[in-house]
Design a protein around this motif. Structure first.
Motif, PDB file in Angstrom:
ATOM      1  N   ASP A   1      13.175   1.155  53.383  1.00 55.66           N
ATOM      2  CA  ASP A   1      13.094  -0.229  53.885  1.00 55.66           C
ATOM      3  C   ASP A   1      11.658  -0.700  54.089  1.00 55.66           C
ATOM      4  O   ASP A   1      11.405  -1.636  54.856  1.00 55.66           O
TER       5      ASP A   1
ATOM      6  N   TRP B   1       9.776  -2.553  52.514  1.00 58.63           N
ATOM      7  CA  TRP B   1       9.499  -3.954  52.198  1.00 58.63           C
ATOM      8  C   TRP B   1      10.376  -4.923  52.997  1.00 58.63           C
ATOM      9  O   TRP B   1      10.473  -6.097  52.653  1.00 58.63           O
ATOM     10  N   SER B   2      10.958  -4.456  54.069  1.00 55.43           N
ATOM     11  CA  SER B   2      11.832  -5.317  54.875  1.00 55.43           C
ATOM     12  C   SER B   2      11.017  -6.154  55.862  1.00 55.43           C
ATOM     13  O   SER B   2       9.874  -5.833  56.195  1.00 55.43           O
TER      14      SER B   2
ATOM     15  N   ARG C   1      11.584  -6.355  58.901  1.00 51.51           N
ATOM     16  CA  ARG C   1      11.432  -5.549  60.114  1.00 51.51           C
ATOM     17  C   ARG C   1      10.083  -4.844  60.117  1.00 51.51           C
ATOM     18  O   ARG C   1       9.361  -4.853  61.129  1.00 51.51           O
TER      19      ARG C   1
END
Length: 293
Positions: free
Chosen positions: A122, A124-125, A127
């Motif tokens: 994740d 590149w999220s 978050r």
């Protein structure tokens, strides 16, 4: 609440030294800040570590995050220095504003290189974008809120203390009969300068603005000459002339009062509302010149 907001606003308007016009000093300053950032992250571990996601050792990750700001900040401030016309107008608020922009860029860069450091799918999220931005600003603002106010107060106290070395209530012994012919690169601009009327000169792009006083008020004359050339032509009275800043020459005996701030001194001249800066690097030489004048 309104009073507190007004106090904060006035505090942010406090003059603050512009440290970024010298390449060597800028580089050393950025290295010192990176060392502080590394030390803080290494000893306090404010954000924790999930070593199972690390592609490289944790110590290298801390080093990477601590020193990646160096090239970013260096390039930013070099570009800023090119566009900044007058660093005497630099304030604490401007310092914080531009440092905040740099922190924003660093946070984005830290997010973009996550794939080089972490195995998390994740990376590149949103978050982790938020996490990198948050961590960057937390460390950055912690240093800003500690270092900047302490440095501001240190410099104000230093320059205010240095003022005590100067003579009090110095008489304005202006030279009554000295006249110097000022030669410009444009012959039509040549003129006779009465030293008793001269207040200061200021760089204006490719010109120099010469400010004098008269019975009718303040007069300004813009001529095509460098400040260095003007200073050379004023050598016959150089004991009364001082280059307070890279952009200013001042007539020492036209000074009415002197105050100190974080940038150095501020000079108030007779019958003139404009204040003249004395850069912090020149305060010691100024004290000696002003005392002798």
């Amino acid at each position: 609440m309104k009073l507190r907001f007004t106090q904060i606003k006035e505090y942010l308007k406090e003059p603050y030294p512009y440290y970024y016009d010298n390449t060597k000093r800028l580089f050393v300053l950025l290295i010192l800040i990176s060392i502080l950032s590394f030390s803080f992250s290494y000893f306090f571990e404010p954000f924790g570590f999930n070593v199972t996601e690390h592609k490289i050792n944790s110590i290298w990750i801390i080093l990477f995050h601590a020193f990646i700001p160096v090239p970013i900040a260096y390039i930013y401030f070099r570009l800023l220095d090119i566009t900044l016309k007058d660093n005497t107008v630099w304030t604490l608020g401007k310092e914080i504003f531009h440092l905040s922009i740099i922190l924003l860029i660093i946070g984005i860069c830290s997010f973009l290189i996550r794939d080089l450091i972490y195995t998390n799918p994740d990376n590149w999220s949103l978050r982790y974008l938020w996490e990198e931005m948050r961590n960057t600003f937390l460390v950055g603002f912690l240093l800003i809120l500690i270092i900047l106010p302490l440095n501001l107060e240190r410099l104000i106290n230093k320059h205010t203390t240095n003022l005590r070395e100067l003579p009090k209530n110095k008489a304005l012994e202006l030279q009554n009969n000295i006249i110097i012919l000022i030669n410009s690169s444009v012959s039509n601009d040549n003129f006779e300068l009465k030293i008793k009327d001269f207040l200061f000169a200021k760089v204006e792009s490719n010109y120099t603005e010469i400010v004098t006083s008269s019975a009718n008020g303040i007069r300004k004359k813009l001529i095509r000459i460098t400040l260095k050339e003007l200073e050379k032509q004023l050598q016959p009275v150089d004991q009364y002339i001082f280059k307070t800043h890279r952009s200013y020459l001042v007539h020492l005996n036209a000074i009415e009062s002197i105050s100190g701030n974080a940038q150095g001194y501020q000079l108030s001249l007779k019958n003139c509302s404009i204040t003249i800066p004395v850069s912090r690097s020149k305060t010691t030489k100024f004290n000696a010149a002003y005392t002798k004048a």
